[in-house]
Design a protein around this motif. Structure first.
Motif, PDB file in Angstrom:
ATOM      1  N   SER A 158     -10.049  41.836   4.987  1.00  0.00           N
ATOM      2  CA  SER A 158     -11.004  41.020   4.226  1.00  0.00           C
ATOM      3  C   SER A 158     -12.154  40.617   5.135  1.00  0.00           C
ATOM      4  O   SER A 158     -11.935  40.150   6.260  1.00  0.00           O
ATOM      5  N   VAL A 170     -15.255  34.421   1.774  1.00  0.00           N
ATOM      6  CA  VAL A 170     -14.794  35.809   1.720  1.00  0.00           C
ATOM      7  C   VAL A 170     -15.913  36.641   1.112  1.00  0.00           C
ATOM      8  O   VAL A 170     -16.380  36.363   0.004  1.00  0.00           O
ATOM      9  N   ASP A 173     -12.949  42.274  -0.124  1.00  0.00           N
ATOM     10  CA  ASP A 173     -11.589  42.640   0.260  1.00  0.00           C
ATOM     11  C   ASP A 173     -11.507  44.163   0.303  1.00  0.00           C
ATOM     12  O   ASP A 173     -11.846  44.831  -0.673  1.00  0.00           O
ATOM     13  N   TYR A 336     -13.775  41.757  -7.403  1.00  0.00           N
ATOM     14  CA  TYR A 336     -13.779  40.692  -6.374  1.00  0.00           C
ATOM     15  C   TYR A 336     -14.255  39.359  -6.945  1.00  0.00           C
ATOM     16  O   TYR A 336     -13.731  38.289  -6.577  1.00  0.00           O
TER      17      TYR A 336
END
Length: 487
Positions: A158, A170, A173, A336
């Motif tokens: 990630s 984030v 991923d 995502y």
């Protein structure tokens, strides 16, 4: 400790500027967790630091650490770009990040298992059916499969970024064949060689356990109970950009490195490796080949990289594949955007780590907003990697924005847009001295019978002043990442 040289102290003039700096809270003020490191580097002096940088380059060359940039034609291998000054994260902060990564991968595995089986998240309208139906990574061949432990994505990388206010987000991923972990491990080895004194005085969390943890994770997936099942690493071959990593991980795990023609699926639907002693049954394949090239019987008939019948063997439960085919359905930048919803849906928890705020271009009103603000946004294709196919709006030309507008109108499902975050910086040794450079971080998470997160990850750093492009294939470099136990 060498005698300080007479050259100007580069740390006195280091100015992090307006960005969040990982080592300095302001000009001349190291963060509490980096004071010992900065003090040591200052005592080294500019000349000695330069000598150690040169030693690091020699070490990387002698260790054969390389990577491939496809766009460079005949120049297959390039020396791995490495910056001698480590990045530091206090352990207290890291533990929160670690829990957030585990939570995220748990939810993603629930999601993948769900979309190939009950599809509860679709029936309850948390995720639109059209999103999955239009996914280029959904594999109908995986419907009804139930991999061991409900784990489809066993290895995840990630990408994390820190914004100007210090918040860690984030960014994406990577669940198909994430790469970079070998460089993370090699960065640590090089740093230990050129800055050995620091490892005697600093409490830095080790990362050497990764390959053992990787083997244990893969072994736990074996369809045959055994202490040492036959685990192999399946590579596309020497012309793949990550071939160094494939051979490195196989060597470190004591596993065989194989290519497609080295394996065969027999009439009993088991996978065998060709050896000089005959056929040897394979239990687990850590495949570094994309789904569509895995099995010419199931996917691309002209694939020369895969193994005919591999999907049959996997569906029969006679071999484990990591990551499982079909896991890429969650490695989609539009999917995502739903991960925080997945965490709430499957785990009944609030997300520990936030997503970067994102615009879904497949929604009509959102698309209009994105088209009207292309000069302010970063536009990304849903399934590209390596920094390819991205529009950096604030740095783009009118012609580039016009071209992207056409792409968005033609296939809005394939794009998301995000604001340009003010990525954090850290001191980096450049030809002009020590200067701040933007960076991200890719930790690696394992998910099988147990979960494991690397202590830190691969820090990728933009080597060009002011650039936000950190990918190695786009001219970026890397740093060792330290999780220190005192903050």
């Amino acid at each position: 400790m060498p005698t300080p040289d007479a050259r100007p102290d580069p740390w006195k003039t280091y100015d992090p500027g307006p960005h969040y700096d990982e080592l300095f809270s302001s000009k001349g003020a190291p963060r509490q967790c980096t004071r010992a490191l900065v003090s040591f580097l200052r005592r080294l002096g500019a000349e000695e630091l330069e000598l150690r940088r040169h030693s690091a380059e020699l070490a990387i060359r002698s260790m054969g650490i390389s990577f491939t940039v496809y766009s460079e034609g005949d120049n297959i291998d390039r020396q791995w770009p490495y910056d001698i000054i480590p990045r530091v994260i206090p352990e207290k902060e890291w533990r929160t990040i670690e829990e957030g990564l585990k939570q995220r991968l748990t939810a993603l595995n629930h999601f993948i298992d769900d979309v190939y089986n009950d599809q509860r998240i679709i029936k309850e309208k948390v995720v639109p059916r059209a999103l999955i139906a239009s996914s280029g990574n959904y594999r109908k061949e995986c419907e009804g499969m139930k991999p061991l432990y409900g784990a489809w994505a066993h290895i995840c990388g990630s990408d994390l970024v820190r914004d100007g206010d210090g918040t860690v987000y984030v960014l994406e991923d990577n669940l198909r064949v994430p790469s970079g972990v070998s460089y993370m491990l090699e960065n640590r080895k090089v740093t230990k060689r050129v800055l050995p004194e620091l490892f005697e005085t600093q409490r830095i969390l080790p990362m050497t356990a990764y390959t053992t943890q990787l083997f244990d994770t893969l072994a736990s997936l074996s369809p045959r109970p055994a202490d040492y099942p036959e685990v192999v690493v399946l590579t596309p071959g020497i012309y793949n950009s990550a071939y160094f990593e494939h051979s490195y991980l196989a060597q470190q795990m004591g596993a065989e490195l194989v290519e497609g023609p080295d394996l065969v699926v027999a009439e009993d639907d088991c996978v065998y490796m060709k050896t000089i002693d005959g056929l040897s049954r394979v239990d687990v394949i850590y495949r570094r080949i994309d789904d569509l090239f895995l099995d010419p019987e199931a996917f691309k008939a002209d694939s020369m990289l895969g193994v005919p019948g591999l999907m049959r063997a996997w569906q029969a439960g006679n071999v484990a594949l990591a990551n499982a085919p079909g896991a890429g359905v969650a490695d989609d930048k539009l999917v995502y955007t739903y991960v925080p919803d997945m965490i709430r849906f499957y785990l009944d928890e609030d997300p520990i780590l936030p997503n970067v705020p994102s615009f879904r271009c497949n929604e009509d009103q959102t698309l209009e907003h994105v088209l009207a603000n292309l000069d302010k946004l970063v536009v990304k294709p849903a399934n590209e990697s390596g920094g390819y196919g991205i529009l950096m709006g604030p740095a783009s030309s009118a012609r580039q924005r016009k071209e992207f507008a056409a792409l968005l109108k033609k296939n809005p499902r394939n794009y998301i847009a995000q604001p340009l975050l003010e990525l954090s910086t850290a001191p980096t040794l450049t030809a002009d001295g020590i200067e701040p450079r933007h960076m991200d971080l890719r930790p690696f998470i394992l998910h099988g019978q147990k979960q494991y997160v690397t202590a830190g990850g691969l820090t990728r750093v933009a080597l060009v002043k002011g650039s936000y492009m950190v990918n190695s294939s786009q001219g970026g470099g890397s740093k060792d990442t330290w999780i220190v136990t005192r903050d």
